[in-house]
Enzyme design. Structure first.
Site, PDB file in Angstrom:
ATOM      1  CE  LYS A  92      26.105   0.857  55.183  1.00 18.30           C
ATOM      2  NZ  LYS A  92      26.251   0.955  56.658  1.00 18.30           N
ATOM      3  CD  GLU A 146      26.011  16.301  51.662  1.00 15.81           C
ATOM      4  OE1 GLU A 146      27.184  16.760  51.702  1.00 15.81           O
ATOM      5  OE2 GLU A 146      25.345  16.069  52.653  1.00 15.81           O
ATOM      6  CB  CYS A 200      28.625  17.425  55.390  1.00 18.87           C
ATOM      7  SG  CYS A 200      26.929  17.912  55.168  1.00 18.87           S
ATOM      8  CD  GLU A 204      34.164  16.312  56.225  1.00 20.24           C
ATOM      9  OE1 GLU A 204      34.315  15.199  55.682  1.00 20.24           O
ATOM     10  OE2 GLU A 204      33.130  16.994  56.124  1.00 20.24           O
TER      11      GLU A 204
HETATM   12  P1  NAP Z   1      31.863   6.879  55.757  1.00 20.94           P
HETATM   13  O1  NAP Z   1      32.753   5.724  55.953  1.00 20.94           O
HETATM   14  O2  NAP Z   1      31.955   7.650  54.501  1.00 20.94           O
HETATM   15  O3  NAP Z   1      30.372   6.344  55.973  1.00 20.94           O
HETATM   16  C1  NAP Z   1      29.222   6.772  55.312  1.00 20.94           C
HETATM   17  C2  NAP Z   1      28.381   5.564  54.924  1.00 20.94           C
HETATM   18  O4  NAP Z   1      29.032   4.806  53.902  1.00 20.94           O
HETATM   19  C3  NAP Z   1      28.144   4.591  56.062  1.00 20.94           C
HETATM   20  O5  NAP Z   1      26.855   4.041  55.947  1.00 20.94           O
HETATM   21  C4  NAP Z   1      29.221   3.569  55.802  1.00 20.94           C
HETATM   22  O6  NAP Z   1      29.038   2.355  56.441  1.00 20.94           O
HETATM   23  C5  NAP Z   1      29.168   3.456  54.315  1.00 20.94           C
HETATM   24  N1  NAP Z   1      30.355   2.873  53.707  1.00 20.94           N
HETATM   25  C6  NAP Z   1      31.616   2.825  54.195  1.00 20.94           C
HETATM   26  N2  NAP Z   1      32.411   2.185  53.349  1.00 20.94           N
HETATM   27  C7  NAP Z   1      31.669   1.792  52.301  1.00 20.94           C
HETATM   28  C8  NAP Z   1      31.920   1.100  51.089  1.00 20.94           C
HETATM   29  N3  NAP Z   1      33.149   0.639  50.779  1.00 20.94           N
HETATM   30  N4  NAP Z   1      30.910   0.872  50.230  1.00 20.94           N
HETATM   31  C9  NAP Z   1      29.685   1.323  50.517  1.00 20.94           C
HETATM   32  N5  NAP Z   1      29.366   1.986  51.638  1.00 20.94           N
HETATM   33  C10 NAP Z   1      30.347   2.235  52.527  1.00 20.94           C
HETATM   34  O7  NAP Z   1      32.007   7.833  56.961  1.00 20.94           O
HETATM   35  P2  NAP Z   1      32.410   7.391  58.442  1.00 20.94           P
HETATM   36  O8  NAP Z   1      33.411   6.303  58.459  1.00 20.94           O
HETATM   37  O9  NAP Z   1      31.182   7.091  59.170  1.00 20.94           O
HETATM   38  O10 NAP Z   1      33.100   8.733  58.925  1.00 20.94           O
HETATM   39  C11 NAP Z   1      34.418   9.061  58.474  1.00 20.94           C
HETATM   40  C12 NAP Z   1      34.499  10.481  57.978  1.00 20.94           C
HETATM   41  O11 NAP Z   1      33.546  10.716  56.943  1.00 20.94           O
HETATM   42  C13 NAP Z   1      34.134  11.540  59.005  1.00 20.94           C
HETATM   43  O12 NAP Z   1      35.134  11.844  59.875  1.00 20.94           O
HETATM   44  C14 NAP Z   1      33.790  12.697  58.109  1.00 20.94           C
HETATM   45  O13 NAP Z   1      34.930  13.361  57.664  1.00 20.94           O
HETATM   46  C15 NAP Z   1      33.129  12.044  56.952  1.00 20.94           C
HETATM   47  N6  NAP Z   1      31.655  12.117  57.051  1.00 20.94           N
HETATM   48  C16 NAP Z   1      31.012  13.015  56.259  1.00 20.94           C
HETATM   49  C17 NAP Z   1      29.646  13.112  56.341  1.00 20.94           C
HETATM   50  C18 NAP Z   1      28.869  14.076  55.507  1.00 20.94           C
HETATM   51  O14 NAP Z   1      27.724  14.355  55.813  1.00 20.94           O
HETATM   52  N7  NAP Z   1      29.413  14.600  54.451  1.00 20.94           N
HETATM   53  C19 NAP Z   1      28.934  12.332  57.227  1.00 20.94           C
HETATM   54  C20 NAP Z   1      29.624  11.391  58.017  1.00 20.94           C
HETATM   55  C21 NAP Z   1      30.984  11.301  57.899  1.00 20.94           C
HETATM   56  P3  NAP Z   1      29.642   2.225  57.921  1.00 20.94           P
HETATM   57  O15 NAP Z   1      28.608   2.825  58.764  1.00 20.94           O
HETATM   58  O16 NAP Z   1      29.828   0.803  58.178  1.00 20.94           O
HETATM   59  O17 NAP Z   1      30.944   2.972  57.950  1.00 20.94           O
END
Ligand code: NAP
Ligand code: MG
Length: 493
Positions: free
Chosen positions: A182, A257, A291, A389
């Site tokens: 996904k 991760e 990250c 973060e």
């Molecule tokens: P996120 O919500 O953690 O999204 C990562 C992935 O998880 C996306 O594919 C997301 O889908 C999915 N996801 C979200 N909620 C879920 C759930 N309840 N069950 C299963 N999968 C789920 O990150 P984001 O909202 O895109 O970004 C928010 C923050 O996350 C950023 O500001 C940053 O701090 C952090 N982040 C960290 C990394 C890293 O590499 N460590 C990368 C991106 C973001 P959706 O696309 O629909 O949200």
């Protein structure tokens, strides 16, 4: 401005069991170009029923399809074919990646080279998985078999869209697993283009499925599905915690991760030019949406004032612009949501610390989610901008007195993904390397990442490792086999 013509707005379906299929609800969601805010594609939203179909296809491919009969050599060849397709189509994929996530095109081209290299690396590793003979004290032969863990649910973020897909898919395919991927809702396009080549590369139907949609719907249905054996997730710590709880119900294997608040530590004896450069590169590459971003810049007091000035001067030269322009060094943030998040932290930062440069929207652009590269200094490590973060181009500069204090501040964080230390003193460098609780520590550099070396965090940055042989391990189970060579009865009863 870029002269590249706008592509037509395509609609992508989900890729399930080797077919492109519409959502069972008929619904789609729009995907945007963050530099223009225009819709560039529509993608079918996978419902829980669609996810069920994808998991069942992956389950059937794993349990009873031809996939189980493939040899490690077959799987290696498939991975090399996928890599060839990526190399042949790098220009198209890099442009699509840039349009979709806003990263500068030159950086997207680096990512694409890494994507192909990742598939090649695991193509080469596929037939190097071996077991052990165990010296048990019995008239027997004891050995181990390495077997694929089964159906893997793989959930990825938007910052390195196709690279994150590669880090997940390549080792899983090498191991003989089947996958349901996904992508992030913001950036699904390159993964969907990749899926076009799966069948041609030799993947039987159902081995790799790609479903799109919201994390809370599509992602959550995938993690909860009893047909999934393992969840591999990259993203925020907040969602990581939700995933662990949901996966606990069926005791799935989980690797995470997550994010970080990585320290980038500068001692007074560091090579000056390299250090100033490294401080900026560490936190501003990919708009800071990394990250492992070196978002806490720790600077020894002896050089602190001069260092902040030098960083600020150099940061003025960072060229923001349309990400398809080849001289752009920083593009827009990925989405309106991320723009709002980052700019809200800028307001917090202005209250918590002093602003050396930046602090708001990049005003030269009428449209697009552009944020100025921002340096806050005199930051307390207890401040929110030092603890949380931000995932944008925001550096928090923190002074330190000596080595012991640098180590203490570095480790004073719930995270432990990465760190870097800059000094010419090798004794000091290695003392700091050993003292920092993080999965990756760079010396006199920050961010270089290679598929041959492990990637992953300590503490709340997650568990498990990606890349290298470690990344393959996470997709393997270990079976112990005992072969009795003694023909006599056990004779116990
Ligand atoms: P996120 O919500 O953690 O999204 C990562 C992935 O998880 C996306 O594919 C997301 O889908 C999915 N996801 C979200 N909620 C879920 C759930 N309840 N069950 C299963 N999968 C789920 O990150 P984001 O909202 O895109 O970004 C928010 C923050 O996350 C950023 O500001 C940053 O701090 C952090 N982040 C960290 C990394 C890293 O590499 N460590 C990368 C991106 C973001 P959706 O696309 O629909 O949200
Ligand atoms: Mg999200």
């Amino acid at each position: 401005m870029s002269t590249i013509a706008k592509p037509t707005v395509k609609t992508y379906q989900n890729y399930i069991n080797g077919q492109w299929v519409a959502s069972s609800s008929g619904e789609t969601f729009p995907v945007f170009d963050p530099s223009t805010e225009e819709t560039i594609a529509h993608v079918a939203s996978a419902t829980a029923a669609d996810v069920d179909k994808a998991v069942k296809a992956a389950r059937a491919a794993f349990d009873s399809g031809p996939w189980a009969q493939t040899t490690a050599q077959d799987r290696g060849r498939i991975l090399f074919k996928i890599a060839d397709k990526i190399r042949q189509n790098t220009a198209m994929l890099a442009e699509l990646e840039t349009r979709n996530c806003g990263k500068p095109i030159v950086e997207a081209e680096y990512d694409l080279a890494d994507v192909a290299t990742c598939f090649e690396y695991y193509g080469g590793l596929a037939n190097k998985v071996t077991g052990h003979v165990n010296p048990v004290p019995a008239n027997a032969l004891s050995f181990t078999l390495r077997e694929p863990v089964g159906v893997a649910a793989q959930i990825i973020p938007w910052n390195f869209p196709l690279l994150m897909a590669a880090w997940k898919l390549a080792p899983a395919i090498a191991a003989g697993c089947t996958c349901v991927l996904k992508p992030a809702e913001q950036t699904p396009l390159t993964a969907m283009e990749l899926a076009n080549w799966f069948a041609e590369a030799g993947l039987p139907p159902g081995v790799v499925n790609v479903v799109n949609g919201l994390g809370e719907v599509t992602g959550a249905a995938l993690v909860a599905h009893p047909g999934v054996d393992k969840v591999a997730f990259t993203g925020s710590a907040a969602v990581g915690k939700i995933i662990v709880k949901s996966a606990a119900d069926t005791l799935k294997r989980v690797t995470l991760e997550l994010g970080g608040k990585s320290p980038n530590v500068f001692f007074a004896d560091a090579d000056w030019e390299a250090a100033v450069d490294g401080a900026l590169f560490g936190v501003f590459i990919n708009q800071g949406e990394v990250c492992s971003a070196g978002s806490r810049v720790l600077v020894e007091k002896k050089i602190y004032t001069k260092f902040v000035e030098a960083m600020t001067e150099k940061a003025k030269r960072i060229k923001l612009g349309p990400p398809l322009d080849r001289d752009t060094k920083m593009g827009p943030l990925v989405s309106k949501e991320q723009y709002d998040r980052v700019t809200s932290y800028l307001e917090i930062g202005k209250k918590e610390a002093k602003t050396a440069i930046g602090g708001g929207r990049a005003k030269a652009f009428g449209k697009g989610y552009y944020v100025e590269p921002t340096i806050f200094y005199d930051v307390q490590n207890s401040a929110r901008i030092a603890r949380e973060e931000i995932f944008g181009p925001v550096a928090s500069v923190i002074p330190f007195e000596n080595e012991a204090e640098a180590i203490r501040i570095s480790n004073d964080t719930p995270y432990g993904l990465a760190a870097a230390v800059w000094t010419r003193d090798i004794y000091k460098a290695f003392r700091v390397v050993k003292s920092i609780r993080a999965g990756i520590v760079w010396v006199n550099h920050m961010q270089p990442t290679y598929v041959e070396a492990p990637w992953g965090g300590y503490k709340q940055s997650g568990f498990g490792r990606e890349l290298g042989p470690w990344g393959l391990e996470e997709y393997l189970e270990t079976k112990q086999v005992f072969v009795n060579l003694d023909e006599a009865p056990i004779g116990w009863y």
